[in-house]
Design an enzyme around this catalytic site. Structure first.
Site, PDB file in Angstrom:
ATOM      1  N   ASP A 239      -4.681  -1.628  -6.890  1.00  0.00           N
ATOM      2  CA  ASP A 239      -4.756  -1.434  -8.337  1.00  0.00           C
ATOM      3  C   ASP A 239      -5.190  -2.778  -8.914  1.00  0.00           C
ATOM      4  O   ASP A 239      -5.089  -3.824  -8.247  1.00  0.00           O
ATOM      5  CB  ASP A 239      -3.425  -0.966  -8.922  1.00  0.00           C
ATOM      6  CG  ASP A 239      -3.635  -0.352 -10.323  1.00  0.00           C
ATOM      7  OD1 ASP A 239      -4.730  -0.551 -10.904  1.00  0.00           O
ATOM      8  OD2 ASP A 239      -2.717   0.305 -10.833  1.00  0.00           O
TER       9      ASP A 239
HETATM   10  C1  BGC Z   1      -4.522   1.086 -13.733  1.00  0.00           C
HETATM   11  C2  BGC Z   1      -5.402   1.941 -12.828  1.00  0.00           C
HETATM   12  C3  BGC Z   1      -6.832   1.774 -13.210  1.00  0.00           C
HETATM   13  C4  BGC Z   1      -7.201   0.306 -13.143  1.00  0.00           C
HETATM   14  C5  BGC Z   1      -8.628   0.032 -13.528  1.00  0.00           C
HETATM   15  C6  BGC Z   1      -4.993  -0.351 -13.798  1.00  0.00           C
HETATM   16  O1  BGC Z   1      -4.300  -1.033 -14.784  1.00  0.00           O
HETATM   17  O2  BGC Z   1      -3.195   1.132 -13.288  1.00  0.00           O
HETATM   18  O3  BGC Z   1      -5.012   3.286 -12.928  1.00  0.00           O
HETATM   19  O4  BGC Z   1      -7.650   2.553 -12.401  1.00  0.00           O
HETATM   20  O5  BGC Z   1      -6.370  -0.424 -14.025  1.00  0.00           O
HETATM   21  O6  BGC Z   1      -8.818   0.215 -14.888  1.00  0.00           O
END
Ligand code: BGC
Length: 759
Positions: A239
């Site tokens: 993530d």
């Molecule tokens: C989120 C993800 C997301 C990623 C990219 C993170 O903060 O938890 O779900 O895909 O950011 O935007």
């Protein structure tokens, strides 16, 4: 190697691997920027774009961020997962996936960052709108179909957030303390189902820690469970910003760190290689997986592809129609569009819809329907509108309330749009309570005082408490967040163009205090303990026989259905055991509609604790009035089994299982008990095992009994035997005169293990 040919859109992984320098390999394990992977131009390794997800594309053409601050290109905003899950419609999810895949192709996006299949442990989780359900089977089935749809277009998905990311509070650091059985039965199976059914090209690890270890750096999660147990073949991406120590993440099986860490990740890998805590072979594994991902995504990345925005909007409307759940209806719905008195449409959300949640999943829609316009366009009746409240305000606005009351007084029916303001639920933080703003409840009461035909339409990403005001509503339509076509879909449902067919994918509790994680959420001191264990969602309420406002699986229609002729037949044994369930569903009303048949299993003879019942299958059936259709499902050993802490694997116990078939977890229409032939489960023995367990062993037990001679009598004694059998055998051997010797026990235990094969 020859110069890259962009039109070829392919990559020879082995050839590239053979030619990469160490420095290039290190670079490939991290992103190039916010959304792009790293290129190695001299070898024709291109950089590709990954982007959010999940219910629409959020491709940022300009400034980048991962919390939804900056603009993104227009894309179809389908209902978020909370809505889509309520459709219980696998085929629809597949079609939405195909559309998402096509939008990715048009924007040259290689991987869509979704879907998210985390369990709804509590309705307070700020990101519940992005997740499917409190039930892993339902979430897994639907998400697998979505993944298959997207990937059928040559675009990757990222199954997230792996694992146990069930709250936003302290999401980047909290340690989820949870036992393995609860993980295996509740928090992991949706991931497992998607991996085994659909092989997502990527899995995104979560931010949190699981039992003390960051998910991004956990070899048990990322390698043992994901790859060895489930056979995952794709790439694991972090993530955004989830990696703490990059080299540990490499060793654990995390292939791609996103976004670029500005060189920190690379430095960590280099130092670990030099110091010997990481080997080149380990690095090669993750580099190869990055190249393999490229190999998969490149063919679809041709420039100049387009998608049909009109057709996708129509699909979003179909999805929204099916996502809304009719919770209650005294007969006021459907509204007759062609005749009747004035309709009062009340509530700012009718005009300014809340149709998606906030954070990284926020899509810029290609267009946006509002219910007010659609309700006006769909009828020849006189329609008046009053906003009634200011969405983001807790305070009632007296003038707006007075205007709404006047509109209601003059109308035959009031359609009142209520819901959670956007600031109540978002990625990044959790809700504090389950209530609607007090100003909205006060508005309902004021309107109800002058008109007793009030239809309430809700917009919210997760369950809200309805108990305090539900009796004011003649009908209650739970709209969740319905995406960009939700306004038109709502009008379709209210006017009876289609019958509502959504079913709750999450329980609507009576009070926050009744919810499973109450008191154990969001934790403190950096730790959240999943004390409720297996009992989340309906498993909790049904096992405790606790009241709910609306049960899991509930949803009304404008027609009625009858379930009949249930037949349940078990066959096979052990891991090959299966139960065939067949029944007939009939549309007994006068309108077309869809029934969602739900099958729950309730083990009757389990030796371990099992929840009261668990969803083991479902089928959505569309029927014209008077029509019948057969429904059949096959339940596998795995569907009926449990994760054994003793055997450290899934097992199926022999015994009676009640199969319950119905229209919600509390509306069981037919039931039948079936005898299932499970596995021969023999508990492994150790000197510490209880004497009773030793005696039950099929091979060593009878031999032990012989050795015990007269001493066996005390273990069989009707009054004291139970107490004696509960004593570890090793302790009994130390009692004066006991006929078995302590030093013989290890050998006997080993022999016992060998006699029955691996556990
Ligand atoms: C989120 C993800 C997301 C990623 C990219 C993170 O903060 O938890 O779900 O895909 O950011 O935007």
């Amino acid at each position: 190697m020859s110069a890259p040919d962009p039109a070829a859109r392919s990559l020879d992984v082995d050839a590239v691997m053979a030619q990469l320098t160490l420095e290039e390999k290190v670079s490939l394990a991290s992103g190039a920027d916010f959304w792009r992977t790293q290129a190695v131009e001299r070898l024709g390794v291109p950089s590709v774009m990954v982007t959010d997800g999940p219910h629409g594309l959020r491709k940022q053409a300009g400034a980048s961020d991962h919390v939804g601050l900056h603009d993104s290109v227009p894309a179809t905003c389908f209902p978020p997962a909370a809505g889509l899950a309520s459709t219980w419609d696998v085929d629809l999810l597949r079609r939405v996936g195909v559309a998402l895949g096509d939008e990715c192709r048009a924007e040259e996006v290689a991987v869509l960052l979704g879907p998210g299949v985390n369990m709804k442990r509590t309705p307070l989780c700020g990101r519940d709108f992005e997740y499917f359900s409190e039930d892993p089977l339902l979430a897994g089935e639907l998400a697998a179909a979505l993944v298959q749809g997207v990937q059928s277009r040559g675009v990757g998905t990222s199954l997230k957030h792996f694992a146990a990311n069930n709250q936003e509070t302290e999401r980047m650091s909290v340690s989820v303390e949870v036992d393995e059985r609860t993980l295996r039965e509740i928090y992991l199976p949706a991931f497992e189902r998607v991996v085994t059914r659909a092989q997502p090209w990527t899995v995104m690890c979560s931010y949190n820690r699981v039992n003390g270890v960051y998910a991004s750096q956990d070899p048990w999660l990322l390698t043992r469970v994901l790859r060895a147990d489930w056979g995952f073949e794709g790439l694991v991406v972090s993530d955004w910003g989830a990696v703490d120590e990059r080299w540990r993440a490499v060793a654990a099986g995390l292939d791609l760190e996103m976004p670029s860490s500005g060189g920190t990740g690379e430095a960590s890998i280099r130092t670990a290689l030099e110091g010997g805590s990481l080997t080149q072979a380990q690095l090669d594994v993750v580099v190869r997986r990055n190249l393999e991902l490229l190999q998969r995504v490149l063919p679809a990345l041709a420039p100049g592809q387009t998608f049909d925005a009109g057709a996708h909007h129509a699909l979003a409307r179909e999805a929204a129609r099916q996502s809304a759940v009719l919770l209650a209806n005294d007969g006021v719905l459907p509204l007759e569009p062609a005749s009747g008195g004035r309709l009062a449409v009340v509530g700012e959300m009718a005009r300014s819809p809340r149709y998606q949640g906030a954070g990284s999943s926020q899509v810029s829609p290609t267009r946006l329907d509002d219910a007010l316009t659609a309700l006006r366009e769909g009828t020849s009746r006189d329609v008046v509108f009053a906003p009634g409240y200011v969405t983001e305000s807790e305070e009632a606005d007296d003038a707006l309330v007075a205007e709404a009351v006047e509109a209601a007084r003059s109308a035959e029916v009031v359609v009142l749009f209520l819901g959670l303001p956007a600031s109540y639920e978002s990625e990044g933080y959790d809700r504090e309570h389950l209530d609607l703003p007090a100003s909205q409840v006060a508005l309902l009461e004021a309107v109800r005082a002058v008109n007793d035909r009030v239809v309430v339409v809700l917009s919210n990403g997760a369950a809200v408490a309805v108990d305090a005001w539900q009796h004011h509503a003649a009908a209650l339509l739970e709209g969740w967040l319905l995406g960009q076509a939700g306004g038109a879909a709502t009008a379709d449902l209210l006017y009876g163009v289609v019958s509502p067919s959504g079913r709750l994918a999450e329980t609507v509790p009576v009070r926050l205090e009744d919810t499973p994680a109450f008191g154990a959420f969001p934790g403190d001191s950096g730790v959240v303990r999943y004390r409720e264990g297996l009992l989340i969602g309906y498993r909790w309420y049904d096992t405790r026989r606790a009241p709910v406002s609306f049960p899991f699986g509930h949803g009304l229609s404008y027609t009625t259905f009858e379930h009949s002729d249930l037949s349940v037949r078990a066959s096979g044994a052990g891991a090959d055991a299966s139960v065939e369930v067949a029944l007939t569903v009939t549309n007994t009303g006068s309108r077309a509609g869809a029934e969602v048949v739900q099958v729950y299993a309730a083990p009757q003879d389990a030796s371990v604790f099992r929840p009261e019942q668990e969803l083991v299958g479902f089928a959505r059936v569309e029927l014209e009035p008077g029509a019948s259709a057969p429904v059949s499902l096959v339940l596998s050993a795995r569907d009926l089994g449990h994760w054994s802490e003793v055997h450290r694997r899934w097992v199926l116990e022999s015994g009676r299982y009640e199969v319950r078939v119905g229209a919600s977890s509390r509306d069981v229409r037919q039931r039948a008990v079936v005898e299932v032939q499970g596995e021969e489960l023999v508990v492994p023995l150790s000197p510490q095992s209880e004497a009773g367990t030793w005696l039950e062993h099929p091979v060593v037990g009878p031999r032990l009994r012989e050795q015990l001679g007269d001493a066996a009598a005390m273990l069989d004694d009707p009054q004291h035997g139970q107490m004696m059998r509960a004593i570890p055998l090793v302790r009994l051997t130390r009692f004066p005169g006991f006929p078995v010797r302590e030093e013989d026990l290890p050998g006997m235990a080993e022999e016992a293990g060998a006699s029955v094969g691996p556990a």
